[in-house]
Enzyme design. Sequence first.
Site, PDB file in Angstrom:
ATOM      1  N   GLN B 358       0.884  -1.150   0.000  1.00  0.00           N
ATOM      2  CA  GLN B 358       0.000   0.000   0.000  1.00  0.00           C
ATOM      3  C   GLN B 358       0.926   1.204   0.000  1.00  0.00           C
ATOM      4  O   GLN B 358       1.964   1.176   0.668  1.00  0.00           O
ATOM      5  CB  GLN B 358      -0.838  -0.016   1.298  1.00  0.00           C
ATOM      6  CG  GLN B 358      -2.158   0.676   1.235  1.00  0.00           C
ATOM      7  CD  GLN B 358      -3.293  -0.253   0.798  1.00  0.00           C
ATOM      8  OE1 GLN B 358      -3.775  -1.063   1.560  1.00  0.00           O
ATOM      9  NE2 GLN B 358      -3.724  -0.119  -0.434  1.00  0.00           N
ATOM     10  N   THR B 525      -0.674  -2.600   7.835  1.00  0.00           N
ATOM     11  CA  THR B 525      -0.580  -4.058   7.798  1.00  0.00           C
ATOM     12  C   THR B 525      -1.490  -4.573   6.683  1.00  0.00           C
ATOM     13  O   THR B 525      -2.464  -5.283   6.938  1.00  0.00           O
ATOM     14  CB  THR B 525      -0.919  -4.645   9.178  1.00  0.00           C
ATOM     15  OG1 THR B 525      -0.116  -3.980  10.151  1.00  0.00           O
ATOM     16  CG2 THR B 525      -0.605  -6.142   9.256  1.00  0.00           C
ATOM     17  N   HIS B 526      -1.213  -4.130   5.467  1.00  0.00           N
ATOM     18  CA  HIS B 526      -1.986  -4.576   4.315  1.00  0.00           C
ATOM     19  C   HIS B 526      -1.037  -5.232   3.326  1.00  0.00           C
ATOM     20  O   HIS B 526      -0.774  -4.706   2.256  1.00  0.00           O
ATOM     21  CB  HIS B 526      -2.712  -3.404   3.641  1.00  0.00           C
ATOM     22  CG  HIS B 526      -3.657  -2.677   4.555  1.00  0.00           C
ATOM     23  ND1 HIS B 526      -4.154  -1.429   4.273  1.00  0.00           N
ATOM     24  CD2 HIS B 526      -4.198  -3.017   5.740  1.00  0.00           C
ATOM     25  CE1 HIS B 526      -4.958  -1.030   5.249  1.00  0.00           C
ATOM     26  NE2 HIS B 526      -5.005  -1.979   6.155  1.00  0.00           N
ATOM     27  N   ASN B 527      -0.486  -6.382   3.719  1.00  0.00           N
ATOM     28  CA  ASN B 527       0.399  -7.137   2.841  1.00  0.00           C
ATOM     29  C   ASN B 527      -0.472  -8.038   1.980  1.00  0.00           C
ATOM     30  O   ASN B 527      -1.345  -8.729   2.497  1.00  0.00           O
ATOM     31  CB  ASN B 527       1.364  -7.999   3.667  1.00  0.00           C
ATOM     32  CG  ASN B 527       2.000  -7.232   4.809  1.00  0.00           C
ATOM     33  OD1 ASN B 527       1.406  -7.102   5.880  1.00  0.00           O
ATOM     34  ND2 ASN B 527       3.173  -6.716   4.601  1.00  0.00           N
TER      35      ASN B 527
END
Lengths: 252, 599
Positions: B358, B525-527
């Site tokens: 992101q 935390t947008h893996n």
Amino acid sequence: MGGRTDLTRRAFLRHTLLAGTVLAGFPTLALAREYRGGHQWPWESGRADVPHYGLETDTFLTIGERQFVDAATARLIPSDDDGPGAREADVVTFIDRQLAGFYGRGQRWYMKGPFPEDVLDTQGYQSEYPPADLYRVSIAAIDEWCAQNRDGRSFADLEEAEQDEILTMIEEEELTVTGVPLATFFSLLHDNAIEGFFADPIYGGNRDMVGWAYVGFPGARYDYRDYIAHNGQAIVMPPVSLMGRPGWTAER
Amino acid sequence: MDRPDLAPNTRETRVEKLPSVDVVIIGFGWTGSIMAQQMLEAGLNVVAIERGGWRDTPTDFAPTMAPDELRYYWRHEMFQETARETLTFRNNISQTALPMRKWGSFLPGSGVGGAGVHWNGQTFRFLPSDFVAKTHNEERYGPLPTGMTVQDYGVTYDELEPHFDTFEKLCGISGKAGNINGEIVEGGNPFEGWRSSEYPNPPMEMTFTQHRFEEAARGMGLNPFPGPSANMSRAYTNQHGISLAPCTYCGFCEKFGCGNYSKASPQTTIIPVVMRNPNFTLRTNSEVLHINKHPDGTRATGVTYIDADGRTFEQPAEIVIVAAYQLQSTRLMLLSGIGQPYDPRSGEGVVGKNYTYQVMSSINVFYDEEYTNNFVGAGALGMIVDDYNGDNFDHSGLGFIGGAYIGAWTTNARPIESHPVPEGVPEWGSEWKRSVRQNFLKTASISVHGASMAYRQNYLDLDPTYTDHWGRPLMRMTYDFTVNDRRLTNHITPIAEEIARGMGGREVKVNSREGAYDSVPYQTTHNTGGTIMGQNPSESVVNRYLQSWDCHNVFVMGAGAFPQNAGYNPTDTVAALAYFSADAIRNQYLQNPGPMVQA
């Protein structure tokens, strides 16, 4: 202007550090459990997961190291006409207690090698020293540098302006010592100072909530529904710790 | 009786075989608990294996303990311990990856509820065009640039709509619809895909920052709308009869558990109904080592796991559902040898392909007179502008695809984390301290939540050097921002700045996203990616039903399925894909176990 000292005692220091540090053991231990469906919700009375806040007897720093941390954090967050600083918040006690516990041991961090010399800025903390050991070797190196370059005085004995100058040199990697990642130490000390100024007082810093009162943070309250429509007006209320406080109502 | 020829350490390698079950689920967070509920409802018996511990509201995040910034954020008590397992990181293939010794840029969860316990609750649907990103953008703008490996999802928005709706009702999302069955509705997001119904709860009550943002955005002709929120705007009971309480705007959402049953999490929405079912078993502090393949390679026979006491078990199952966090799910597939590992040199292989993230930037607005009082906040309290997201604007000549939402969230004033100072203020000393005091209660923050397009060189594989606490290779991440990312953020951040300048503050500070991707400062935390979904096995790990192309009884949940990331938070889309997969398992797979899409 920069200084460079070869720390030839590195291997020896590491040896003594290990002896002086509680075994950096397994990460947080927990027991495997099986929960069968169709039974009671597996809540257990009296098993609240309380914080590990440390005790007054939990110390890691020597007297000399305490003096360094006290002096250095007082430069990072000074006590001045505008309000309290690291000293009023007792940041040094916060840091000492943290270093004496799982944090200082790096117990929850990945600390397996190898630890190569070439590290990208984008790769973060790559010191082989867990926080407590990094404090120990770094303070020794800085005080040794001060002794050699500042008339035999230790960092804590210097004038504030000299301390600021040295901290700036460390931060900007102008003062380096082979084998001791001083810039990493500065970054850690800076982080820990802010934590000690603003963490809940149960951890030993932010004494009497001076950090929170200084900036106007109300602390560990949990219901602000009456204040959502503040429309840009100040909300004045004294801070509350996880330990509570005498007055719970807002001064409005 | 012990065999005398066993070496002392063989206790760890002796494997106890357990009775077979219908379904084994790896990980018990959002997708694990959704799939458990769905499989139990279909009459199957289910075992979930979670590497972390049991967690519930009164025990683990009671209101008297939850607002503890040091403990939960800075000492990582909500998160996976890097000491047990982390990943290594490098920016490009010419470098040596080194372990993330402590978390920084993102915070993977662990324990019952997973990262669904410590999320903010910003709950967006991806746009219809996001699911067909390759086809849509090529039709409108011509072929994708060399090296960009953007793909279609293989499932459409229309197919997912009922499942978005189910999840939003499960959570009691607070929001305002902008498009109900094709009719544009005043006050909502006019760019969103159609909704079959209004949100289950009205929007959050907005505060000063949102009012200023809305006014400034409207003044520029933009279309602000309330951020869809998993924080409750009022008391709510979901379709399973589980109740949530009104949010108290305490400012401790992301990185914290909610002590007040006010944030939708697996614990507060679905785990209670799963735990009531006698066909369900949960094993905690037990970590799956690998999925076991049948010798014929077309299906899995179950999983092997190790518990905290070091005992190893084989759990046979008819169906294996991988529901760990994206990073662990990709790693498990690699460790289990399911699917061909991706090779960035040849572009061949699929597992670990299309890792994306992101692209975040932000603007601070500093006020002199007015107070923003950010401690009166909630994880998903915000006003949003979506005019520059996805393909909601014409990209002709811009040199990038995708977009970002621009949002004015008021999430917190947790002082260790949030003490912004204006441009030019030093980072320590008296001047810094005074500036922190002056601005602490008088700063608004505008965030730009950018999409991340897949490129050939960004990927995940197993590290050749570093190992976890069981001695298995760590995941290795090779990632840097791309030309698309840079053009995207350089185009949209100035628009956010213009809104910020219209909010009546003294000055603004632009926190641009520049330079190489840095794993240290927290971003999000947008893996995503690594186990991507798609239309054929040569370019994806799973088909449109999240079913492995290689082993037909292995289903891989999570944001790993995204072929590339959109300009939104992922949870709503992750959950909708899980419900879509569950529906296919229940209505097709169980009747005729085998590949549901022919390769």
